[in-house]
Design an enzyme around this catalytic site. Structure first.
Site, PDB file in Angstrom:
ATOM      1  N   TYR A  97      44.443  39.242  25.443  1.00 13.73           N
ATOM      2  CA  TYR A  97      43.320  38.583  24.756  1.00 13.73           C
ATOM      3  C   TYR A  97      43.429  38.826  23.253  1.00 13.73           C
ATOM      4  O   TYR A  97      43.300  37.893  22.442  1.00 13.73           O
ATOM      5  CB  TYR A  97      41.985  39.114  25.284  1.00 13.73           C
TER       6      TYR A  97
ATOM      7  N   SER B 133      31.337  39.651  26.947  1.00 11.87           N
ATOM      8  CA  SER B 133      30.452  40.431  26.084  1.00 11.87           C
ATOM      9  C   SER B 133      29.147  40.794  26.794  1.00 11.87           C
ATOM     10  O   SER B 133      28.672  41.928  26.725  1.00 11.87           O
ATOM     11  CB  SER B 133      30.139  39.657  24.801  1.00 11.87           C
TER      12      SER B 133
ATOM     13  N   LYS C  40      44.130  36.067  20.225  1.00 16.35           N
ATOM     14  CA  LYS C  40      43.248  35.920  19.062  1.00 16.35           C
ATOM     15  C   LYS C  40      43.998  36.155  17.761  1.00 16.35           C
ATOM     16  O   LYS C  40      43.758  35.478  16.751  1.00 16.35           O
ATOM     17  CB  LYS C  40      42.065  36.891  19.184  1.00 16.35           C
TER      18      LYS C  40
ATOM     19  N   PRO D 111      33.910  38.372  15.040  1.00 18.71           N
ATOM     20  CA  PRO D 111      32.790  39.123  15.620  1.00 18.71           C
ATOM     21  C   PRO D 111      33.276  40.226  16.555  1.00 18.71           C
ATOM     22  O   PRO D 111      34.363  40.135  17.146  1.00 18.71           O
ATOM     23  CB  PRO D 111      32.010  38.063  16.410  1.00 18.71           C
TER      24      PRO D 111
ATOM     25  N   VAL E 137      29.506  40.720  21.368  1.00 21.11           N
ATOM     26  CA  VAL E 137      28.287  39.973  21.070  1.00 21.11           C
ATOM     27  C   VAL E 137      27.237  40.224  22.152  1.00 21.11           C
ATOM     28  O   VAL E 137      27.471  39.959  23.332  1.00 21.11           O
ATOM     29  CB  VAL E 137      28.589  38.462  20.969  1.00 21.11           C
TER      30      VAL E 137
END
Length: 230
Positions: free
Chosen positions: A70, A112, A74, A97, A100
């Site tokens: 992951y 999240s 990103k 971010p 979240v």
């Protein structure tokens, strides 16, 4: 894990490129790419006594070695966006971010949201006492709008509000919601990295109290029936 590598990386990279192509053709004045701290924090060579800031990028080789696909996806996608901006002269700003939290808008639970839900629903006698970086979903939305509207916004921006060890987070939740089944013990982890949102705050970004985020998140989970015992 190889399936995850094949499954996650191409959509992240190709999807980002396709959107940027569309923005370029439409002659967009500014594009905000929402990345993740996953593109920041997986860097074993960053000085331990220095807070990770926008100059810190996750090490792609280390992501592969540790199978953090992951974070690799990103990192590659955000890097592609940065390079795209240079080649096409497209004004691109990225926002990274952290985890979240807060009330969910989407119909399904994402990774999240699972952080608080997993703690509250119980089932874990023990958890690793590692660091979690938290930010409210509404504060993320405000950060994205801020960097879009502010002409002086440039480059990338880390968007995080609170840094907490898991045990400290559980103790806070336990003090607010004592009737849930919380983990009983924690395994010590050598995990003391700091993350800085100073650049975003200097642009004018503010974030709400952690307690507000937790209260609104739990209320939302309860209303959706997500905290019912299965």
């Amino acid at each position: 894990m190889m399936f995850m590598q094949v499954d996650m990386i191409p959509p992240a990279v190709v999807g980002t490129r396709n959107v940027l192509d569309a923005c370029s053709k439409a002659k967009a004045k500014r594009v905000v790419v929402v990345s993740s701290i996953g593109a920041v924090i997986v860097n074993p060579n960053w000085p331990k006594d220095q807070a990770m800031d926008e100059e810190c990028w996750s090490d792609q080789d280390f992501c592969k070695t540790t199978q953090k696909y992951y974070c690799l996806a990103k990192t590659i996608a955000e890097s592609e966006a940065v390079e795209y901006a240079k080649k096409r002269e497209l004004d691109i700003v990225t926002v990274c971010p952290s985890i979240v939290i807060g009330p969910m808008l989407q119909p399904t639970v994402n990774a999240s949201s699972l952080l608080l839900l997993t703690i509250l629903k119980g089932g874990h006698e023990s958890m690793e006492d590692n660091i979690r970086y938290l930010v409210d979903v509404r504060d993320v939305a405000e950060a994205i709008l801020l960097v879009y509207e502010k002409p002086e916004a440039k480059g990338r921006y880390i968007c995080t509000s609170y840094t907490m060890k898991m045990q400290a987070l559980v103790n806070k939740l336990k003090g607010m919601y004592p009737n849930y089944n919380f983990p009983k013990s924690f395994t010590e982890v050598d995990d003391n990295n700091k993350l800085s949102s100073e650049k975003l705050q200097e642009l004018g970004w503010k974030y709400r109290p952690l307690e507000e985020s937790i209260v609104d998140a739990v209320k939302n989970y309860e209303e959706r029936g997500l905290l019912l015992k299965e």
